[in-house]
Scaffold this motif. Structure first.
Motif, PDB file in Angstrom:
ATOM      1  N   PRO A 284       0.521 -14.042  -9.299  1.00  0.00           N
ATOM      2  CA  PRO A 284       1.537 -13.048  -9.661  1.00  0.00           C
ATOM      3  C   PRO A 284       1.103 -12.268 -10.883  1.00  0.00           C
ATOM      4  CG  PRO A 284       2.254 -15.244 -10.302  1.00  0.00           C
ATOM      5  CD  PRO A 284       0.996 -15.427  -9.502  1.00  0.00           C
TER       6      PRO A 284
ATOM      7  N   GLU B 289      10.525 -17.414 -13.375  1.00  0.00           N
ATOM      8  CA  GLU B 289       9.171 -17.020 -13.002  1.00  0.00           C
ATOM      9  C   GLU B 289       8.480 -18.192 -12.323  1.00  0.00           C
ATOM     10  OE1 GLU B 289       5.151 -15.115 -15.102  1.00  0.00           O
ATOM     11  OE2 GLU B 289       6.870 -15.766 -16.304  1.00  0.00           O
TER      12      GLU B 289
ATOM     13  N   GLN C  70       5.097 -18.976  -6.727  1.00  0.00           N
ATOM     14  CA  GLN C  70       5.504 -18.657  -5.362  1.00  0.00           C
ATOM     15  C   GLN C  70       6.448 -17.462  -5.359  1.00  0.00           C
ATOM     16  OE1 GLN C  70       4.505 -19.559  -2.578  1.00  0.00           O
ATOM     17  NE2 GLN C  70       6.105 -19.497  -1.043  1.00  0.00           N
ATOM     18  N   GLY C  71       6.271 -16.569  -4.392  1.00  0.00           N
ATOM     19  CA  GLY C  71       7.201 -15.468  -4.242  1.00  0.00           C
ATOM     20  C   GLY C  71       8.332 -15.832  -3.290  1.00  0.00           C
TER      21      GLY C  71
ATOM     22  N   ALA D  69      13.153  -9.851  -6.240  1.00  0.00           N
ATOM     23  CA  ALA D  69      11.945 -10.497  -6.756  1.00  0.00           C
ATOM     24  C   ALA D  69      10.902  -9.423  -7.010  1.00  0.00           C
ATOM     25  CB  ALA D  69      11.419 -11.540  -5.773  1.00  0.00           C
ATOM     26  N   ARG D  70      10.172  -9.556  -8.122  1.00  0.00           N
ATOM     27  CA  ARG D  70       9.165  -8.569  -8.469  1.00  0.00           C
ATOM     28  C   ARG D  70       8.150  -9.168  -9.426  1.00  0.00           C
ATOM     29  NH1 ARG D  70      12.266  -4.934 -10.519  1.00  0.00           N
ATOM     30  NH2 ARG D  70      11.631  -4.807 -12.699  1.00  0.00           N
ATOM     31  N   HIS D  71       6.854  -9.062  -9.070  1.00  0.00           N
ATOM     32  CA  HIS D  71       5.766  -9.465  -9.956  1.00  0.00           C
ATOM     33  C   HIS D  71       5.916 -10.902 -10.469  1.00  0.00           C
ATOM     34  CE1 HIS D  71       4.485  -5.311  -9.879  1.00  0.00           C
ATOM     35  NE2 HIS D  71       5.642  -4.916 -10.343  1.00  0.00           N
ATOM     36  N   GLY D  72       6.272 -11.814  -9.570  1.00  0.00           N
ATOM     37  CA  GLY D  72       6.374 -13.214  -9.963  1.00  0.00           C
ATOM     38  C   GLY D  72       7.719 -13.604 -10.553  1.00  0.00           C
TER      39      GLY D  72
ATOM     40  N   THR E 192      11.916 -13.741 -10.291  1.00  0.00           N
ATOM     41  CA  THR E 192      12.964 -13.805  -9.265  1.00  0.00           C
ATOM     42  C   THR E 192      14.328 -13.805  -9.940  1.00  0.00           C
ATOM     43  OG1 THR E 192      11.555 -15.056  -7.744  1.00  0.00           O
ATOM     44  CG2 THR E 192      13.918 -15.166  -7.371  1.00  0.00           C
TER      45      THR E 192
END
Length: 313
Positions: A210, A257, A260-261, A285-288, A290
């Motif tokens: 991420p 953070e 896993q996404g 969720a964005r760039h690691g 959530t």
């Protein structure tokens, strides 16, 4: 590779380039053999360390820097690169292209008889949760084998029982075997089989890391009254658990953070320090990072407990 002994060669999943071996660290005898082709010669050597970007070799010849070389590890294609440094007993190489380190390990496993089949020590940087005496902290791993793990730790004590939580693996019990400065070695209570450890390592190698790029300073949880935290937690999707860091929280929402996404709308279970846990639904969720919504809002007493344990980043 020597199929009669467990290899002492260190295989690295990092992108580091090799550096000279630290003074006082002995050279192991069960290093994997290889051939180094350079300047028209073929030199026998042993592999101390090999990673995605390069290798450190034991070779009894002085090599010029930036010399084109080919490293032959077996029957496969040679690894193409150049010398970085040489001191007459060891040399460091940089590869022209990233190599599949676990592919080399898999070839070794395939050639080894079942009763001798063991993974060598693997160097990796991965978050691990260490649970000890009611305290939970997250550290970075240095390396892992079927029998134990080395971690970058600050407060562990030798002979202490701990529980370890890795991303995507079941929780493991262990004992701190040794502590040296800010590094500790932990032995597992039960060895991990290579059938469990190898697929897990492969999943780490294939998963994208991420990126924090693009995350606004205020994060995803924009409520100005949100608690700004830096606490270790755990999050479960289905039957798989992941380590996470809790960054912000209100009675109804939590921002964390994790490696896993998670897709918007996904149902998760999040474990929070000191107050247990509960089900949440992913909002974005964005760039690691959530942002999720609690199915049942937290109580005031639970928020006060988290406030007491709050840490500054």
């Amino acid at each position: 590779m020597d199929s009669g002994h467990t290899s002492a060669t260190i295989f690295s999943l990092t992108h580091d380039l090799p550096t000279p071996r630290a003074a006082g660290i002995a050279s192991a005898e069960t290093l994997d053999p290889a051939l180094l082709a350079c300047a028209g010669d073929s030199l026998g050597c042993r592999v101390h360390w090999i990673g995605r970007a390069g290798a450190r070799l034991r070779v009894a010849h002085e090599l010029a820097e930036q010399m084109p070389v080919q490293l032959h590890l077996g029957s496969g294609e040679p690894l193409i690169g150049r010398t970085l440094w040489s001191d007459g007993t060891e040399a460091g190489l940089a590869f022209d292209a990233p190599v599949d380190v676990l592919g080399m390990v898999a070839q070794h496993l395939a050639r080894t008889t079942a009763e001798r089949r063991r993974l060598p020590r693997i160097e990796l940087r991965q978050t691990v949760g260490v649970h000890c005496g009611g305290v939970v902290e997250q550290f970075r791993t240095r390396d892992i084998s079927q029998g134990g793990v080395g971690v970058e730790a600050r407060w562990l004590t030798a002979d202490t029982a701990v529980r370890l939580t890795f991303d995507g693996l079941r929780a493991l019990d262990g004992t701190v075997r040794w502590v040296s400065r800010e590094t500790a070695g932990i032995v597992f209570a039960e060895e991990l089989g290579w059938q469990t450890l190898f697929p897990w390592l492969r999943s780490l190698q294939q998963a994208p890391l991420p990126s924090a790029a693009g995350i606004d300073a205020e994060g995803l949880l924009l409520d100005k009254l949100a608690l700004r935290l830096d606490l270790p937690g755990r999050v479960r999707e289905g039957v798989r658990w992941w380590n996470c860091r809790i960054h912000a929280l209100t009675a109804t929402q939590v921002e964390f953070e994790a490696r896993q996404g998670f897709a918007p709308g996904a149902g998760l279970w999040i474990a929070l320090p000191e107050i247990g846990g509960g089900p949440v639904r992913v909002l974005q969720a964005r760039h690691g990072r959530t942002l999720a919504e609690f199915r049942m809002p937290l109580r005031d007493a639970e928020l006060r407990t988290l406030t007491a344990n709050r840490r500054t980043g």
